[in-house]
Design a protein around this motif. Structure first.
Motif, PDB file in Angstrom:
ATOM      1  N   UNK A 309      -3.618 -14.452 -10.045  1.00  0.00           N
ATOM      2  CA  UNK A 309      -2.403 -14.744  -9.277  1.00  0.00           C
ATOM      3  C   UNK A 309      -2.612 -14.438  -7.799  1.00  0.00           C
ATOM      4  N   UNK A 310      -3.304 -13.328  -7.504  1.00  0.00           N
ATOM      5  CA  UNK A 310      -3.562 -12.961  -6.114  1.00  0.00           C
ATOM      6  C   UNK A 310      -4.411 -14.017  -5.420  1.00  0.00           C
ATOM      7  N   UNK A 311      -5.415 -14.533  -6.117  1.00  0.00           N
ATOM      8  CA  UNK A 311      -6.254 -15.551  -5.498  1.00  0.00           C
ATOM      9  C   UNK A 311      -5.475 -16.833  -5.211  1.00  0.00           C
ATOM     10  N   UNK A 312      -4.640 -17.253  -6.158  1.00  0.00           N
ATOM     11  CA  UNK A 312      -3.853 -18.473  -5.929  1.00  0.00           C
ATOM     12  C   UNK A 312      -2.923 -18.301  -4.727  1.00  0.00           C
ATOM     13  N   UNK A 313      -2.296 -17.140  -4.628  1.00  0.00           N
ATOM     14  CA  UNK A 313      -1.386 -16.900  -3.503  1.00  0.00           C
ATOM     15  C   UNK A 313      -2.150 -16.935  -2.186  1.00  0.00           C
ATOM     16  N   UNK A 314      -3.284 -16.240  -2.137  1.00  0.00           N
ATOM     17  CA  UNK A 314      -4.063 -16.225  -0.909  1.00  0.00           C
ATOM     18  C   UNK A 314      -4.610 -17.614  -0.576  1.00  0.00           C
ATOM     19  N   UNK A 315      -4.965 -18.389  -1.613  1.00  0.00           N
ATOM     20  CA  UNK A 315      -5.445 -19.748  -1.382  1.00  0.00           C
ATOM     21  C   UNK A 315      -4.371 -20.596  -0.708  1.00  0.00           C
ATOM     22  N   UNK A 316      -3.132 -20.424  -1.119  1.00  0.00           N
ATOM     23  CA  UNK A 316      -2.043 -21.172  -0.486  1.00  0.00           C
ATOM     24  C   UNK A 316      -1.793 -20.710   0.943  1.00  0.00           C
ATOM     25  N   UNK A 317      -1.968 -19.426   1.189  1.00  0.00           N
ATOM     26  CA  UNK A 317      -1.784 -18.922   2.553  1.00  0.00           C
ATOM     27  C   UNK A 317      -2.919 -19.392   3.463  1.00  0.00           C
ATOM     28  N   UNK A 318      -4.101 -19.652   2.888  1.00  0.00           N
ATOM     29  CA  UNK A 318      -5.190 -20.244   3.663  1.00  0.00           C
ATOM     30  C   UNK A 318      -4.897 -21.720   3.922  1.00  0.00           C
ATOM     31  N   UNK A 319      -4.423 -22.395   2.897  1.00  0.00           N
ATOM     32  CA  UNK A 319      -4.165 -23.843   3.012  1.00  0.00           C
ATOM     33  C   UNK A 319      -3.004 -24.136   3.955  1.00  0.00           C
ATOM     34  N   UNK A 320      -1.995 -23.266   3.949  1.00  0.00           N
ATOM     35  CA  UNK A 320      -0.795 -23.490   4.771  1.00  0.00           C
ATOM     36  C   UNK A 320      -0.677 -22.372   5.813  1.00  0.00           C
ATOM     37  N   UNK A 321      -1.366 -22.505   6.945  1.00  0.00           N
ATOM     38  CA  UNK A 321      -1.367 -21.432   7.950  1.00  0.00           C
ATOM     39  C   UNK A 321       0.019 -21.131   8.515  1.00  0.00           C
ATOM     40  N   UNK A 322       0.931 -22.113   8.497  1.00  0.00           N
ATOM     41  CA  UNK A 322       2.271 -21.837   9.014  1.00  0.00           C
ATOM     42  C   UNK A 322       3.018 -20.853   8.113  1.00  0.00           C
ATOM     43  N   UNK A 323       2.740 -20.881   6.803  1.00  0.00           N
ATOM     44  CA  UNK A 323       3.350 -19.899   5.887  1.00  0.00           C
ATOM     45  C   UNK A 323       2.725 -18.529   6.114  1.00  0.00           C
ATOM     46  N   UNK A 324       1.404 -18.508   6.304  1.00  0.00           N
ATOM     47  CA  UNK A 324       0.720 -17.252   6.600  1.00  0.00           C
ATOM     48  C   UNK A 324       1.249 -16.636   7.895  1.00  0.00           C
ATOM     49  N   UNK A 325       1.457 -17.471   8.921  1.00  0.00           N
ATOM     50  CA  UNK A 325       1.960 -16.974  10.209  1.00  0.00           C
ATOM     51  C   UNK A 325       3.378 -16.424  10.066  1.00  0.00           C
ATOM     52  N   UNK A 326       4.194 -17.116   9.283  1.00  0.00           N
ATOM     53  CA  UNK A 326       5.575 -16.651   9.084  1.00  0.00           C
ATOM     54  C   UNK A 326       5.592 -15.320   8.344  1.00  0.00           C
ATOM     55  N   UNK A 327       4.711 -15.166   7.365  1.00  0.00           N
ATOM     56  CA  UNK A 327       4.633 -13.896   6.650  1.00  0.00           C
ATOM     57  C   UNK A 327       4.145 -12.789   7.578  1.00  0.00           C
ATOM     58  N   UNK A 328       3.146 -13.090   8.401  1.00  0.00           N
ATOM     59  CA  UNK A 328       2.629 -12.087   9.334  1.00  0.00           C
ATOM     60  C   UNK A 328       3.718 -11.639  10.307  1.00  0.00           C
ATOM     61  N   UNK A 329       4.531 -12.577  10.749  1.00  0.00           N
ATOM     62  CA  UNK A 329       5.639 -12.227  11.646  1.00  0.00           C
ATOM     63  C   UNK A 329       6.640 -11.316  10.948  1.00  0.00           C
ATOM     64  N   UNK A 330       6.913 -11.581   9.671  1.00  0.00           N
ATOM     65  CA  UNK A 330       7.846 -10.716   8.933  1.00  0.00           C
ATOM     66  C   UNK A 330       7.260  -9.305   8.807  1.00  0.00           C
ATOM     67  N   UNK A 331       5.964  -9.228   8.511  1.00  0.00           N
ATOM     68  CA  UNK A 331       5.320  -7.920   8.343  1.00  0.00           C
ATOM     69  C   UNK A 331       5.365  -7.125   9.638  1.00  0.00           C
ATOM     70  N   UNK A 332       4.990  -7.767  10.739  1.00  0.00           N
ATOM     71  CA  UNK A 332       5.009  -7.046  12.018  1.00  0.00           C
ATOM     72  C   UNK A 332       6.429  -6.666  12.426  1.00  0.00           C
ATOM     73  N   UNK A 333       7.411  -7.468  11.992  1.00  0.00           N
ATOM     74  CA  UNK A 333       8.800  -7.120  12.270  1.00  0.00           C
ATOM     75  C   UNK A 333       9.246  -5.866  11.553  1.00  0.00           C
ATOM     76  N   UNK A 334       8.581  -5.568  10.441  1.00  0.00           N
ATOM     77  CA  UNK A 334       8.937  -4.378   9.657  1.00  0.00           C
ATOM     78  C   UNK A 334       8.109  -3.169  10.060  1.00  0.00           C
ATOM     79  N   UNK A 335       6.790  -3.351  10.220  1.00  0.00           N
ATOM     80  CA  UNK A 335       5.910  -2.201  10.457  1.00  0.00           C
ATOM     81  C   UNK A 335       5.354  -2.164  11.878  1.00  0.00           C
TER      82      UNK A 335
END
Length: 508
Positions: A309-335
């Protein structure tokens, strides 16, 4: 005398006709006709990946409830959300048993004292309750926080080392090793050396991946042991290797407990909880082979499923950089921003504030469930479902992937859209247990739902968040991340994700 004779004969004929009438009155689920023996051999030699393709074609003809016959066994497959809910939730008690074990299963698990395979009854309840309350209860999660930090740090270092020697990194091996280290630590309470970990992983994987090859032994065991004696010997050898690897660890841990050598603040290990369990139906403790099988089950259940499951999720975050960027923004907004800072891992309490992260994990499980079927169920009595009679002792399974890809329930089901799992205006979170309704069931549903559901979600959120915060994940140059439907029919990706990883922070 003749009168009594005719009365008795009439009653017998009446009973016979009534039985025949009832037999034909049973409206069994539809399915393809199978030639005896020939049909059995055809189905038995099919790998699960091919069976899923076949079932999908059969569904277009017979509908979402269909039945296959293999010898005397009746196999029912369900690919409908409403029928799955009716079976597993509304008729949960009837659908909660397990079918009789195959011959090869008895070789590796002679007493069937596993949570996944035990018959629905007092022993199963005891084993499941022990695991759920002693190890998998949310209140216990905090005690394993240091283990998760240790494993995550090790994974980060392994990825960094690999990225220095390779242009792109094949991540699946690293994910599997990390998850295995974590589960071994939770099971035996030890941080073992890499050689020991590899030894356990090797024998566990040998049994997991080897069992499809041994399926032919189940058709006619007495004859199969002679004709396929090499495979029979291989199965016995794998069993012995498992004992040689796991039993010393169990004995070492139990010796330390008996000698009171454990620190009072030491973390409870799974094997610790099994020592004094009293089997209610036999009034005895578990023996060593039974403890070993429960430990093996614990390791197998939480390693491949979570790492896949972890690999599939990371594969999608590699394939869709805009989703990865949005997640990174959420993380930095918290920590806070991770750039130009020392390595600090995201704490588990911070995960509760990351709603988009949770949506990504749920979407990953919907779009790429680690298992496309659940473990088979057995009905304990005749039960009607959608106008059809599911006969007593029939084996029932559920087409998990199809439930998560149903266009009647999910808009654009083959697209990766985490936004679909963000809380609605009512603020009601998605119910992954399926108690209210089943829209997807990557962990199963009902009384036999995976007891590790909550822990698996925590592990996925924890590792995804930290891997995105620490690294930027970039596709291999000129590579196309293959997430097509064709890839979905293996428990592990045919072409494991390769990606370039670029550290976002300074790591010393």
């Amino acid at each position: 005398m003749e009168t009594w004779f005719f009365i008795i004969v009439s009653l017998c004929v009446s009973a016979l006709v009534s039985s025949i009438f009832k037999l034909f009155k049973k409206n069994l689920p539809p399915g393809p006709p199978i030639l005896p023996l020939v049909g059995d051999l055809i189905w038995l030699r099919r790998p699960v990946s091919e069976l899923e393709f076949i079932l999908r074609r059969l569904r277009t003809r017979y509908g979402p409830l269909m039945m296959l016959r293999i010898g005397r066994r009746k196999l029912v497959f369900i690919a409908s959300h409403s029928l799955a809910h009716r079976a597993l939730i509304q008729h949960g008690g009837v659908f909660s048993d397990r079918p009789a074990p195959l011959f090869t299963s008895k070789i590796s698990n002679r007493t069937l004292k596993e949570i996944s395979s035990a018959a629905y009854g007092p022993t199963w309840r005891l084993l499941r309750r022990n695991l759920a309350q002693e190890i998998l209860h949310p209140a216990r999660f905090k005690s394993y926080s240091s283990s998760r930090r240790w494993v995550l740090s090790m994974l980060v270092n392994r990825l960094l080392d690999a990225s220095k020697s390779e242009i792109s990194v094949r991540v699946m091996d690293h994910f599997q090793y990390a998850m295995f280290c974590l589960l071994v630590n939770m099971c035996f309470g030890e941080k073992l050396q890499e050689k020991q970990i590899k030894g356990i992983e090797s024998v566990q994987r040998g049994l997991l991946l080897g069992f499809p090859r041994f399926n032919v032994l189940n058709f006619w065991p007495a004859l199969g042991k002679i004709i396929f004696r090499k495979r029979w010997k291989e199965l016995i050898q794998l069993r012995k290797e498992q004992e040689n690897v796991l039993l010393p660890l169990i004995r070492s841990r139990l010796k330390r407990i008996s000698e009171h050598q454990e620190d009072g603040a030491a973390v409870l290990a799974y094997v610790d909880t099994l020592v004094n369990l009293i089997l209610p139906e036999e009034n005895r403790k578990l023996d060593e082979p039974e403890i070993m099988r429960l430990c093996s089950e614990f390791l197998a259940a939480g390693t491949d499923t979570t790492s896949t499951a972890l690999q599939w999720i990371m594969a999608n975050l590699v394939k869709y950089p805009h989703i990865q960027a949005k997640l990174y923004d959420e993380i930095t907004g918290v920590v806070g921003s991770s750039k130009s800072s020392q390595l600090q891992l995201i704490e588990e309490q911070d995960l509760q504030k990351m709603l988009y992260l949770k949506a990504i994990v749920l979407e990953g499980l919907r779009r790429h469930p680690p298992g496309h079927f659940v473990l088979p169920h057995k009905v304990t009595q005749d039960v009607e479902l959608d106008g059809y009679m599911i006969p007593c002792n029939a084996t029932v399974n559920f087409m998990v992937a199809d439930l998560g890809w149903d266009p009647k329930v999910w808009k654009d089901p083959m697209e990766f859209k985490p936004e679909r799992f963000l809380a609605t205006s009512s603020g009601e979170a998605f119910d992954i247990t399926g108690n209210r309704e089943i829209k997807m069931m990557p962990f199963g549903a009902g009384r036999r739902i995976c007891p590790g559901l909550t822990l698996a979600l925590l592990h996925l959120e924890y590792f995804v968040a930290n891997l995105i915060w620490i690294f930027e994940w970039i596709p291999e140059e000129g590579d196309h991340v293959d997430l097509t439907e064709k890839q979905e029919f293996t428990t592990v990706m045919k072409n494991p994700l390769r990606a370039r990883i670029s550290p976002r922070i300074r790591i010393h």
